[in-house]
Design an enzyme around this catalytic site. Structure first.
Site, PDB file in Angstrom:
ATOM      1  N   ALA A  27       0.829  -1.213   0.000  1.00 29.32           N
ATOM      2  CA  ALA A  27       0.000   0.000   0.000  1.00 29.32           C
ATOM      3  C   ALA A  27       0.857   1.255   0.000  1.00 29.32           C
ATOM      4  CB  ALA A  27      -0.920  -0.013   1.210  1.00 29.32           C
ATOM      5  N   ARG A  79      -3.031   9.107  -9.864  1.00 30.58           N
ATOM      6  CA  ARG A  79      -4.184   9.331 -10.747  1.00 30.58           C
ATOM      7  C   ARG A  79      -5.485   9.629  -9.999  1.00 30.58           C
ATOM      8  NH1 ARG A  79      -3.665   4.163 -14.397  1.00 30.58           N
ATOM      9  NH2 ARG A  79      -2.227   3.559 -12.734  1.00 30.58           N
ATOM     10  N   TYR A 117      -2.757  -6.455  -2.626  1.00 29.40           N
ATOM     11  CA  TYR A 117      -2.613  -5.014  -2.873  1.00 29.40           C
ATOM     12  C   TYR A 117      -3.665  -4.262  -2.065  1.00 29.40           C
ATOM     13  CZ  TYR A 117       0.238  -5.913  -7.098  1.00 29.40           C
ATOM     14  OH  TYR A 117       1.211  -6.290  -7.974  1.00 29.40           O
ATOM     15  N   GLY A 118      -3.251  -3.165  -1.475  1.00 29.56           N
ATOM     16  CA  GLY A 118      -4.172  -2.360  -0.671  1.00 29.56           C
ATOM     17  C   GLY A 118      -5.228  -1.626  -1.475  1.00 29.56           C
ATOM     18  N   ASP A 119      -5.044  -1.552  -2.780  1.00 28.21           N
ATOM     19  CA  ASP A 119      -6.015  -0.825  -3.604  1.00 28.21           C
ATOM     20  C   ASP A 119      -6.900  -1.767  -4.418  1.00 28.21           C
ATOM     21  OD1 ASP A 119      -4.084  -1.720  -5.323  1.00 28.21           O
ATOM     22  OD2 ASP A 119      -3.585   0.229  -6.182  1.00 28.21           O
ATOM     23  N   GLY A 179       0.876  -6.800 -16.187  1.00 28.17           N
ATOM     24  CA  GLY A 179       1.902  -7.793 -16.462  1.00 28.17           C
ATOM     25  C   GLY A 179       1.243  -8.993 -17.139  1.00 28.17           C
ATOM     26  N   ASN A 181      -7.312   2.796  -9.547  1.00 26.97           N
ATOM     27  CA  ASN A 181      -6.241   3.735  -9.880  1.00 26.97           C
ATOM     28  C   ASN A 181      -6.758   5.158  -9.964  1.00 26.97           C
ATOM     29  OD1 ASN A 181      -4.015   1.899 -10.116  1.00 26.97           O
ATOM     30  ND2 ASN A 181      -5.011   1.127 -11.954  1.00 26.97           N
ATOM     31  N   LYS A 208     -33.383  16.316  19.171  1.00 28.09           N
ATOM     32  CA  LYS A 208     -31.975  16.089  19.514  1.00 28.09           C
ATOM     33  C   LYS A 208     -31.858  15.691  20.979  1.00 28.09           C
ATOM     34  CE  LYS A 208     -29.108  18.383  21.648  1.00 28.09           C
ATOM     35  NZ  LYS A 208     -28.353  19.443  22.320  1.00 28.09           N
ATOM     36  N   ASN A 250     -49.244  15.485  23.471  1.00 28.53           N
ATOM     37  CA  ASN A 250     -49.391  16.041  22.135  1.00 28.53           C
ATOM     38  C   ASN A 250     -48.686  17.392  22.088  1.00 28.53           C
ATOM     39  OD1 ASN A 250     -50.431  17.214  19.721  1.00 28.53           O
ATOM     40  ND2 ASN A 250     -52.068  15.694  19.794  1.00 28.53           N
TER      41      ASN A 250
HETATM   42  C1  UD1 Z   1       1.625  -4.565 -10.827  1.00 28.35           C
HETATM   43  C2  UD1 Z   1       2.340  -5.813 -11.343  1.00 28.35           C
HETATM   44  C3  UD1 Z   1       1.673  -6.264 -12.633  1.00 28.35           C
HETATM   45  C4  UD1 Z   1       0.193  -6.511 -12.400  1.00 28.35           C
HETATM   46  C5  UD1 Z   1      -0.460  -5.282 -11.791  1.00 28.35           C
HETATM   47  C6  UD1 Z   1      -1.867  -5.622 -11.360  1.00 28.35           C
HETATM   48  C7  UD1 Z   1       4.665  -5.647 -10.664  1.00 28.35           C
HETATM   49  C8  UD1 Z   1       6.033  -5.282 -11.099  1.00 28.35           C
HETATM   50  N1  UD1 Z   1       3.720  -5.505 -11.587  1.00 28.35           N
HETATM   51  O1  UD1 Z   1       1.824  -3.538 -11.780  1.00 28.35           O
HETATM   52  O2  UD1 Z   1       2.273  -7.461 -13.111  1.00 28.35           O
HETATM   53  O3  UD1 Z   1      -0.436  -6.838 -13.631  1.00 28.35           O
HETATM   54  O4  UD1 Z   1       0.257  -4.844 -10.612  1.00 28.35           O
HETATM   55  O5  UD1 Z   1      -2.499  -4.478 -10.885  1.00 28.35           O
HETATM   56  O6  UD1 Z   1       4.492  -6.086  -9.559  1.00 28.35           O
HETATM   57  N2  UD1 Z   1       3.570  -0.681  -4.339  1.00 28.35           N
HETATM   58  C9  UD1 Z   1       4.288  -0.523  -3.171  1.00 28.35           C
HETATM   59  N3  UD1 Z   1       5.580  -0.112  -3.258  1.00 28.35           N
HETATM   60  C10 UD1 Z   1       6.200   0.125  -4.446  1.00 28.35           C
HETATM   61  C11 UD1 Z   1       5.444  -0.047  -5.622  1.00 28.35           C
HETATM   62  C12 UD1 Z   1       4.136  -0.459  -5.542  1.00 28.35           C
HETATM   63  O7  UD1 Z   1       3.781  -0.726  -2.086  1.00 28.35           O
HETATM   64  O8  UD1 Z   1       7.388   0.488  -4.430  1.00 28.35           O
HETATM   65  C13 UD1 Z   1       2.162  -1.137  -4.243  1.00 28.35           C
HETATM   66  C14 UD1 Z   1       1.165  -0.148  -4.788  1.00 28.35           C
HETATM   67  O9  UD1 Z   1       0.675   0.691  -3.742  1.00 28.35           O
HETATM   68  C15 UD1 Z   1       0.057  -1.047  -5.327  1.00 28.35           C
HETATM   69  C16 UD1 Z   1       0.785  -2.317  -5.715  1.00 28.35           C
HETATM   70  O10 UD1 Z   1       2.015  -2.286  -5.040  1.00 28.35           O
HETATM   71  O11 UD1 Z   1      -0.901  -1.361  -4.344  1.00 28.35           O
HETATM   72  C17 UD1 Z   1       1.007  -2.410  -7.211  1.00 28.35           C
HETATM   73  O12 UD1 Z   1       1.784  -1.325  -7.629  1.00 28.35           O
HETATM   74  P1  UD1 Z   1       1.528  -0.617  -9.018  1.00 28.35           P
HETATM   75  O13 UD1 Z   1       2.531   0.430  -9.200  1.00 28.35           O
HETATM   76  O14 UD1 Z   1       0.109  -0.282  -9.164  1.00 28.35           O
HETATM   77  O15 UD1 Z   1       1.897  -1.825  -9.998  1.00 28.35           O
HETATM   78  P2  UD1 Z   1       1.516  -1.968 -11.499  1.00 28.35           P
HETATM   79  O16 UD1 Z   1       2.499  -1.210 -12.320  1.00 28.35           O
HETATM   80  O17 UD1 Z   1       0.092  -1.696 -11.692  1.00 28.35           O
HETATM   81 CA    CA Z   2      -1.904  -0.748 -10.268  1.00 29.40          CA
END
Ligand code: UD1
Ligand code: CA
Length: 458
Positions: free
Chosen positions: A9, A15, A104-106, A141, A229, A353, A379
């Protein structure tokens, strides 16, 4: 099997174009990261590690209640580097080592069932990977398989060749593998790639080289692996989430007149045969008893609504207890610490309230009742105002049972009205009114005989 979950995260979420870190943006009323955390927690792991970076303190402060172990990643050098920050804390003995699940946190909508399958597939020393086939795989990826169909490696979009870009199967980012393998591979990651980052995805090829089987797993629905994103994607996932909640409620026996116009941003407990009309937003913890009906356009937060109560259209209700068979609205506002007993009626343009209202009492029109205790079967006439605030302090009003208050009355608190009292319309009550009697405080009406209106001069 011992399990540790690492939630990434640290990304900025540029974006989103927001001052708020991305993982704090809310879906269904909860921060994105909390969704991921709860899904992880359902697997009963030893520990959930959250790797945070940009806006980190803000994220930690906002979500301190989660009970995660917070790991800072500074600077952020890629997903492989992010996982590396958590690994020193994770047990990796050859026999008793943990399995590590990376999330992933998102990505808020993954289900514990799918995650369970990912973890199971990593059993027996394998690496499991959640992948999905997308009609438009750009940006992700790609999963590169050999002729026999075995996963060989992942190539990032920006590093992919023309042929690889045509692959529809993508990496969702979620994977599970033993901590001991992961430590070994992550230590060898390099950043010679288009983004100059340490890619976690490069461990796939290392696993293959080490003769470790890579097991792809598919989610039950593509929504489970969709990340946020930008705000457009956030809104899409919000609708999906709401749709799922609405369907679940309908299957439990709740009637939703239009599931597309219903929003639950919290926890809802419902009895039998509850009916909810359109444009209802429920937040926090809401309980609806049997046969409760909620009319259109209501906002309700943290409320307990008893059996057979009905909320008519256009009310704002927060922190209220509403008794059996009570009727509220249209256009009522119930503020925190309102307690309405059975069969109470609160009508249009009435604000209540921090007050208790006993059974059978009616406050039907244009009133403000604050810091007040009202007895039963009373009333309260239109336009009755409790003047509870003197500019510095709040004062209490106590109104007994079977009281009748005439319209346009001001009750200057602190003041008490005894049981069975009647207050004449237009009274400004400054002293206690005794039980059973008429109290009236208004200028005496006079008629001036022979009075004439002024006339305009010609
Ligand atoms: C990544 C994957 C990709 C996959 C995609 C799916 C890698 C290299 N690529 O790409 O294969 O298809 O997710 O969504 O892993 N984050 C950190 N620290 C960092 C970088 C990222 O905590 O230094 C976290 C981000 O907050 C996010 C997640 O890792 O939650 C993914 O990072 P993001 O930059 O979105 O990766 P993608 O380029 O989308
Ligand atoms: Ca991403």
């Amino acid at each position: 099997m011992r399990l540790s979950v690492v939630i990434l995260a640290a990304g900025q979420g540029k974006r989103m174009r927001s001052a708020l870190p991305k993982v704090l943006h809310r879906l269904g009323g909860k921060p994105l990261l909390e969704h991921a955390y709860r899904a992880a927690r359902d697997l009963r792991p030893e520990q959930v590690y959250v790797v945070y970076g940009h806006g980190g303190e803000q994220v930690r402060d906002a979500l301190g209640y989660l009970g995660a172990q917070w790991i800072e990643q500074d600077p952020q050098l890629g997903t492989g580097h992010a996982v590396a920050q958590a690994l020193p804390f994770i047990e990796s003995g050859m026999d008793a080592g943990d399995t590590v699940l990376v999330l992933y946190g998102d990505v808020p909508l993954m289900t514990p069932e799918t995650l369970e399958r990912v973890v199971m597939a990593s059993g027996g020393g394998c690496l499991s990977l959640l992948t999905v086939e997308l009609p438009d795989p750009s940006g992700y990826g790609r999963i590169v398989r050999n002729a026999a169909g075995h996963v060989q490696r992942i190539v990032e979009d920006r590093d992919a060749s023309q042929v690889e870009r045509a692959i529809g199967e993508v990496n969702t980012g979620m994977m599970a593998v033993s901590a001991s393998h992961l430590k070994r591979w992550v230590a060898r990651l390099e950043n010679q790639n288009a983004q100059g980052e340490y890619y976690l995805t490069d461990v796939i090829a290392m696993a293959v080289a080490d003769g470790i089987a890579v097991e792809p797993v598919s989610p039950a629905s593509v929504f489970e692996v969709m990340g946020v994103n930008d705000r457009v994607q956030l809104a899409e996932l919000e609708r999906r989430y709401q749709r799922c909640q609405a369907e679940q409620l309908m299957r439990q026996g709740v009637t939703l007149l239009d599931p597309a116009r219903f929003d639950l941003r919290g926890e809802l407990q419902t009895g039998q045969d509850v009916v909810i009309d359109v444009n209802v937003v429920l937040e926090g913890r809401v309980r609806l008893g049997d046969r409760v009906t909620i009319g259109p356009n209501n906002w309700i937060r943290d409320a307990d609504i008893g059996d057979d109560a009905s909320i008519l259209p256009n009310c704002v209700i927060e922190g209220a207890e509403i008794g059996r068979g009570a009727r509220v609205g249209p256009f009522s506002r119930l503020r925190p610490e309102t307690r309405l007993a059975e069969e109470v009626h609160i009508g249009n343009f009435v604000e209540v309230k921090k007050s208790g209202v006993m059974s059978g009492t009616k406050i039907n029109h244009l009133s403000y009742i604050g810091d007040t205790e009202v007895g039963r079967d009373t009333n309260i006439g239109a336009g009755t105002i409790t003047c509870n605030y003197d500019g510095a302090n709040k004062h209490k009003t106590v109104i007994g049972d079977r009281v009748f208050i005439g319209s346009d009355t001001q009750l200057i608190a602190p003041v008490k009205i005894g049981d069975g009292a009647t207050i004449g319309a237009g009274t400004t009550l400054t002293r206690d009114a005794p039980p059973g009697q008429l109290t009236v405080g208004r200028a005496r009406q006079t008629t001036i005989a022979g009075w004439e209106r002024p006339k305009k001069k010609r």
